[in-house]
Design an enzyme around this catalytic site. Sequence first.
Site, short mmCIF file in Angstrom:
data_model
loop_
_atom_site.label_atom_id
_atom_site.label_comp_id
_atom_site.label_asym_id
_atom_site.label_seq_id
_atom_site.Cartn_x
_atom_site.Cartn_y
_atom_site.Cartn_z
N PRO A 52 0.83 -1.22 0.00
CA PRO A 52 0.00 0.00 0.00
C PRO A 52 0.86 1.26 0.00
O PRO A 52 0.83 2.05 0.93
CB PRO A 52 -0.81 -0.14 1.29
CG PRO A 52 0.11 -0.90 2.20
CD PRO A 52 0.85 -1.86 1.32
N CYS A 53 1.62 1.44 -1.06
CA CYS A 53 2.52 2.59 -1.13
C CYS A 53 1.74 3.90 -1.12
O CYS A 53 2.30 4.95 -0.84
CB CYS A 53 3.39 2.48 -2.36
SG CYS A 53 2.54 1.87 -3.82
#
Length: 107
Positions: A52-53
Amino acid sequence: MDRFAARVVAVVRQIPPGRVATYGDVAARAGRPRAWRAVGNVMRACGDATVPCHRVVAAGGRLGGYGGHELLKRHLLAAEGLRVTGTRVLRFAEVRWRPGHAPGGRR
DNA sequence: TGGTTGACGGTGG
DNA sequence: TCCACCGCCAACC
């Protein structure tokens, strides 16, 4: 995959939904508090969807960049219930994910 | 091996 | 509050 990059990715994956962390926090938990620059590089090179950058934002609650897909990042954050305005995350102090001490600090 | 770049952080104006 | 400059670490050429 370098040790540092792997560490960064591991930290980012630990960020719970609806929460965000700064590059500095991620770098600190990765073992290199002053390597936030490298964290950005790792993120840019990271093509793993399991990471989940988009939950990684710049300091002060700024969205920062997203490979030219900043709009998408803002949308993803909003989808998690986060209040986002322009390039800023509202109530950042409340949604900010605060990593505890690194588990089994191995260097 | 060396130099430049980059999804940045912090301070100053 | 926003913009600009300097400093930093790791990856890429």
